[in-house]
Design a protein around this motif. Structure first.
Motif, PDB file in Angstrom:
ATOM      1  N   ILE A 105       0.845  -1.195   0.000  1.00  0.00           N
ATOM      2  CA  ILE A 105       0.000   0.000   0.000  1.00  0.00           C
ATOM      3  C   ILE A 105       0.880   1.244   0.000  1.00  0.00           C
ATOM      4  CG2 ILE A 105      -1.816  -1.275   1.195  1.00  0.00           C
ATOM      5  CD1 ILE A 105      -1.116   0.183   3.752  1.00  0.00           C
ATOM      6  N   ASP A 106       0.254   2.408  -0.230  1.00  0.00           N
ATOM      7  CA  ASP A 106       1.038   3.637  -0.216  1.00  0.00           C
ATOM      8  C   ASP A 106       1.132   4.196   1.205  1.00  0.00           C
ATOM      9  OD1 ASP A 106      -1.362   5.034   0.277  1.00  0.00           O
ATOM     10  OD2 ASP A 106      -1.602   5.632  -1.807  1.00  0.00           O
ATOM     11  N   ASP A 107       2.055   5.134   1.380  1.00  0.00           N
ATOM     12  CA  ASP A 107       2.308   5.675   2.712  1.00  0.00           C
ATOM     13  C   ASP A 107       1.085   6.368   3.298  1.00  0.00           C
ATOM     14  OD1 ASP A 107       4.872   4.737   2.821  1.00  0.00           O
ATOM     15  OD2 ASP A 107       5.853   6.670   2.452  1.00  0.00           O
ATOM     16  N   ALA A 108       0.279   6.991   2.438  1.00  0.00           N
ATOM     17  CA  ALA A 108      -0.912   7.683   2.943  1.00  0.00           C
ATOM     18  C   ALA A 108      -1.884   6.699   3.580  1.00  0.00           C
ATOM     19  CB  ALA A 108      -1.593   8.453   1.810  1.00  0.00           C
ATOM     20  N   ALA A 109      -2.110   5.546   2.929  1.00  0.00           N
ATOM     21  CA  ALA A 109      -2.992   4.520   3.497  1.00  0.00           C
ATOM     22  C   ALA A 109      -2.372   3.918   4.755  1.00  0.00           C
ATOM     23  CB  ALA A 109      -3.264   3.432   2.461  1.00  0.00           C
ATOM     24  N   ALA A 110      -1.057   3.731   4.750  1.00  0.00           N
ATOM     25  CA  ALA A 110      -0.382   3.176   5.922  1.00  0.00           C
ATOM     26  C   ALA A 110      -0.513   4.118   7.118  1.00  0.00           C
ATOM     27  CB  ALA A 110       1.092   2.933   5.602  1.00  0.00           C
ATOM     28  N   MET A 111      -0.414   5.419   6.882  1.00  0.00           N
ATOM     29  CA  MET A 111      -0.563   6.383   7.967  1.00  0.00           C
ATOM     30  C   MET A 111      -1.984   6.360   8.508  1.00  0.00           C
ATOM     31  SD  MET A 111       0.260  10.479   7.904  1.00  0.00           S
ATOM     32  CE  MET A 111       1.968  10.137   7.480  1.00  0.00           C
ATOM     33  N   ARG A 112      -2.961   6.273   7.593  1.00  0.00           N
ATOM     34  CA  ARG A 112      -4.360   6.222   8.026  1.00  0.00           C
ATOM     35  C   ARG A 112      -4.638   4.976   8.867  1.00  0.00           C
ATOM     36  NH1 ARG A 112      -6.530   6.176   3.265  1.00  0.00           N
ATOM     37  NH2 ARG A 112      -7.360   4.056   3.219  1.00  0.00           N
ATOM     38  N   ALA A 113      -3.945   3.872   8.531  1.00  0.00           N
ATOM     39  CA  ALA A 113      -4.129   2.626   9.270  1.00  0.00           C
ATOM     40  C   ALA A 113      -3.255   2.557  10.528  1.00  0.00           C
ATOM     41  CB  ALA A 113      -3.823   1.434   8.363  1.00  0.00           C
ATOM     42  N   GLY A 114      -2.454   3.587  10.764  1.00  0.00           N
ATOM     43  CA  GLY A 114      -1.622   3.618  11.956  1.00  0.00           C
ATOM     44  C   GLY A 114      -0.510   2.579  11.964  1.00  0.00           C
ATOM     45  N   LEU A 115       0.072   2.270  10.795  1.00  0.00           N
ATOM     46  CA  LEU A 115       1.119   1.256  10.740  1.00  0.00           C
ATOM     47  C   LEU A 115       2.432   1.791  11.292  1.00  0.00           C
ATOM     48  CD1 LEU A 115       0.541  -0.517   7.302  1.00  0.00           C
ATOM     49  CD2 LEU A 115      -0.655  -0.785   9.476  1.00  0.00           C
ATOM     50  N   LYS A 116       3.076   0.993  12.119  1.00  0.00           N
ATOM     51  CA  LYS A 116       4.375   1.320  12.694  1.00  0.00           C
ATOM     52  C   LYS A 116       5.430   0.441  12.027  1.00  0.00           C
ATOM     53  CE  LYS A 116       2.311   4.014  15.665  1.00  0.00           C
ATOM     54  NZ  LYS A 116       2.351   5.491  15.441  1.00  0.00           N
ATOM     55  N   PRO A 117       6.446   1.040  11.403  1.00  0.00           N
ATOM     56  CA  PRO A 117       7.431   0.235  10.675  1.00  0.00           C
ATOM     57  C   PRO A 117       8.164  -0.742  11.584  1.00  0.00           C
ATOM     58  CG  PRO A 117       7.651   2.575  10.152  1.00  0.00           C
ATOM     59  CD  PRO A 117       6.708   2.482  11.297  1.00  0.00           C
ATOM     60  N   SER A 118       8.337  -1.961  11.076  1.00  0.00           N
ATOM     61  CA  SER A 118       9.131  -2.964  11.774  1.00  0.00           C
ATOM     62  C   SER A 118      10.576  -2.863  11.300  1.00  0.00           C
ATOM     63  CB  SER A 118       8.582  -4.363  11.491  1.00  0.00           C
ATOM     64  OG  SER A 118       8.859  -4.741  10.153  1.00  0.00           O
ATOM     65  N   MET A 119      11.407  -3.789  11.743  1.00  0.00           N
ATOM     66  CA  MET A 119      12.809  -3.792  11.328  1.00  0.00           C
ATOM     67  C   MET A 119      12.998  -4.360   9.924  1.00  0.00           C
ATOM     68  SD  MET A 119      14.693  -5.014  14.849  1.00  0.00           S
ATOM     69  CE  MET A 119      16.318  -4.878  14.081  1.00  0.00           C
ATOM     70  N   ILE A 120      11.943  -4.952   9.352  1.00  0.00           N
ATOM     71  CA  ILE A 120      12.031  -5.562   8.026  1.00  0.00           C
ATOM     72  C   ILE A 120      11.618  -4.542   6.962  1.00  0.00           C
ATOM     73  CG2 ILE A 120      11.191  -7.400   6.521  1.00  0.00           C
ATOM     74  CD1 ILE A 120      10.719  -9.090   8.999  1.00  0.00           C
ATOM     75  N   GLY A 121      12.543  -4.193   6.092  1.00  0.00           N
ATOM     76  CA  GLY A 121      12.250  -3.283   5.003  1.00  0.00           C
ATOM     77  C   GLY A 121      12.108  -4.043   3.690  1.00  0.00           C
ATOM     78  N   ILE A 122      11.695  -3.351   2.648  1.00  0.00           N
ATOM     79  CA  ILE A 122      11.532  -3.954   1.325  1.00  0.00           C
ATOM     80  C   ILE A 122      12.127  -3.016   0.282  1.00  0.00           C
ATOM     81  CG2 ILE A 122       9.511  -5.389   1.796  1.00  0.00           C
ATOM     82  CD1 ILE A 122       7.761  -3.134   0.726  1.00  0.00           C
ATOM     83  N   GLY A 123      12.472  -3.571  -0.850  1.00  0.00           N
ATOM     84  CA  GLY A 123      12.984  -2.775  -1.949  1.00  0.00           C
ATOM     85  C   GLY A 123      12.615  -3.387  -3.278  1.00  0.00           C
ATOM     86  N   TYR A 124      12.264  -2.551  -4.237  1.00  0.00           N
ATOM     87  CA  TYR A 124      11.903  -2.993  -5.583  1.00  0.00           C
ATOM     88  C   TYR A 124      12.841  -2.305  -6.573  1.00  0.00           C
ATOM     89  CZ  TYR A 124       7.558  -4.671  -3.489  1.00  0.00           C
ATOM     90  OH  TYR A 124       6.639  -5.328  -2.702  1.00  0.00           O
ATOM     91  N   ALA A 125      13.382  -3.082  -7.496  1.00  0.00           N
ATOM     92  CA  ALA A 125      14.249  -2.538  -8.539  1.00  0.00           C
ATOM     93  C   ALA A 125      13.470  -2.454  -9.844  1.00  0.00           C
ATOM     94  CB  ALA A 125      15.487  -3.407  -8.722  1.00  0.00           C
ATOM     95  N   VAL A 126      13.364  -1.255 -10.380  1.00  0.00           N
ATOM     96  CA  VAL A 126      12.770  -1.052 -11.699  1.00  0.00           C
ATOM     97  C   VAL A 126      13.882  -0.477 -12.565  1.00  0.00           C
ATOM     98  CG1 VAL A 126      10.882  -0.032 -13.030  1.00  0.00           C
ATOM     99  CG2 VAL A 126      10.551  -0.564 -10.601  1.00  0.00           C
ATOM    100  N   GLY A 127      14.614  -1.397 -13.229  1.00  0.00           N
ATOM    101  CA  GLY A 127      15.832  -0.968 -13.886  1.00  0.00           C
ATOM    102  C   GLY A 127      16.811  -0.483 -12.826  1.00  0.00           C
ATOM    103  N   PRO A 128      17.490   0.647 -13.073  1.00  0.00           N
ATOM    104  CA  PRO A 128      18.445   1.160 -12.086  1.00  0.00           C
ATOM    105  C   PRO A 128      17.782   1.904 -10.933  1.00  0.00           C
ATOM    106  CG  PRO A 128      18.383   2.605 -13.987  1.00  0.00           C
ATOM    107  CD  PRO A 128      17.484   1.435 -14.311  1.00  0.00           C
ATOM    108  N   GLN A 129      16.487   2.146 -11.025  1.00  0.00           N
ATOM    109  CA  GLN A 129      15.803   2.898  -9.981  1.00  0.00           C
ATOM    110  C   GLN A 129      15.307   1.952  -8.889  1.00  0.00           C
ATOM    111  OE1 GLN A 129      13.305   6.266 -11.146  1.00  0.00           O
ATOM    112  NE2 GLN A 129      13.625   5.703 -13.293  1.00  0.00           N
ATOM    113  N   LYS A 130      15.479   2.383  -7.658  1.00  0.00           N
ATOM    114  CA  LYS A 130      15.075   1.590  -6.507  1.00  0.00           C
ATOM    115  C   LYS A 130      13.897   2.270  -5.804  1.00  0.00           C
ATOM    116  CE  LYS A 130      18.564  -1.329  -6.877  1.00  0.00           C
ATOM    117  NZ  LYS A 130      19.220  -0.731  -8.053  1.00  0.00           N
TER     118      LYS A 130
END
Length: 290
Positions: free
Chosen positions: A47-72
């Motif tokens: 989901i996007d950050d706006a929806a995550a903020m509305r849902a009150g999500l607190k980031p855990s220690m596990i992050g994610i990353g997506y590579a679209v060509g050279p852009q992360k």
């Protein structure tokens, strides 16, 4: 005295039917979030950050990353109750600043739904259709639980991943996949380089490849497809017209990883199909096409 034991008939496997374009209202940590169920999406809701903020999500220690060509595209995750229509259950939810798809607050793949079978309805069935089944794979390791599901076919004696992406028009291969197609199916490049949106609103350079020997993927005999010319490999050794002088070619420094080779089947081919069935219980994908 005789005793009769009546065996109950086995219940039919639960199946969810999803019409392309429909949105699912999920409850994420008690807040409603609109998700698009995407055949090419990950099992982990994204989901996007706006929806995550509305849902009150607190980031855990596990992050994610997506590579679209050279852009992360980097994001965070949280483990929270999510209700996808079968009652709340703990899910890891990813969230990023940019939407994976502009049309919805979030996306989720078929393996993220509680039903073991998910059928995508693409259009009305036709009387001359047939169904072809392909083996289903996952990303393996930790990502097997939360990653994508895809079909597996053999190209040049080795397996290749096939994603089904009705939300993008053009069928595309990564550069590494194109090199293998050039060798196995006598592929040649032609035409000028254009740009195509891949994900998160990011465009990447694409050229066209013609295959002298069509590539058979289930019901599709593919003779032409787009190539993401500088993503996950280099097409420098593929025969064809000279490359666009404005295109920057990227050659990987590391040994080629065939797991990065992928073909995305777009709506240019999926328009011939009425449904895609993801059967996670039997690890197969069934295409019903004319």
């Amino acid at each position: 005295m005789l005793f009769f034991v009546l065996a109950a008939a086995a219940a039919a496997p639960a199946q969810r039917v999803v019409a392309i374009g429909d949105l699912l209202t999920a409850q994420v940590n008690g807040a409603p979030v609109q998700l698009r169920v995407d055949p090419a999406g990950t099992a982990m809701p994204l989901i996007d950050d706006a929806a995550a903020m509305r849902a009150g999500l607190k980031p855990s220690m596990i992050g994610i990353g997506y590579a679209v060509g050279p852009q992360k595209v980097l994001g965070r995750t949280a483990l929270v109750p999510v209700d996808l229509g079968a009652g709340p259950a703990k899910h890891r939810v990813g969230f990023t600043a940019h939407r994976y798809a502009a049309a919805a607050e979030g996306s989720i793949g078929p393996a993220g739904l509680p039903e073991p079978m998910v059928r995508f309805r693409l259009r009305a069935p036709l009387p001359n259709e047939r169904t072809v089944t392909l083996p289903m794979g996952d990303q393996g390791g930790f990502a097997a639980r939360w990653g994508e599901r895809f079909a597996i076919v053999t190209v040049g004696g080795s397996p290749m991943r096939i994603r089904f992406d009705p939300y993008h028009r053009r069928t595309l291969a990564t550069a590494g996949a194109a090199v293998r197609l050039a060798a196995a199916n006598a592929g040649t490049m032609s035409g000028a380089t254009g740009k195509t949106e891949i994900a998160f609103g990011i465009d990447r350079p694409v050229r066209e490849m013609a295959l002298a020997t069509p590539l058979q993927i289930g019901p599709f005999a593919i003779s032409r497809l787009g190539v993401r010319t500088s993503d996950f490999g280099s097409i420098a050794d593929v025969p064809g017209d000279p490359e666009d002088p404005d295109e920057v070619m990227v050659t990987a420094r590391h040994k080629h990883d065939p797991n990065s080779d992928r073909i995305n089947i777009g709506s240019d081919l999926l328009d011939h199909c009425s449904s895609i069935l993801f059967d996670t219980a039997h690890k197969q994908i069934a295409l019903t096409c004319a």
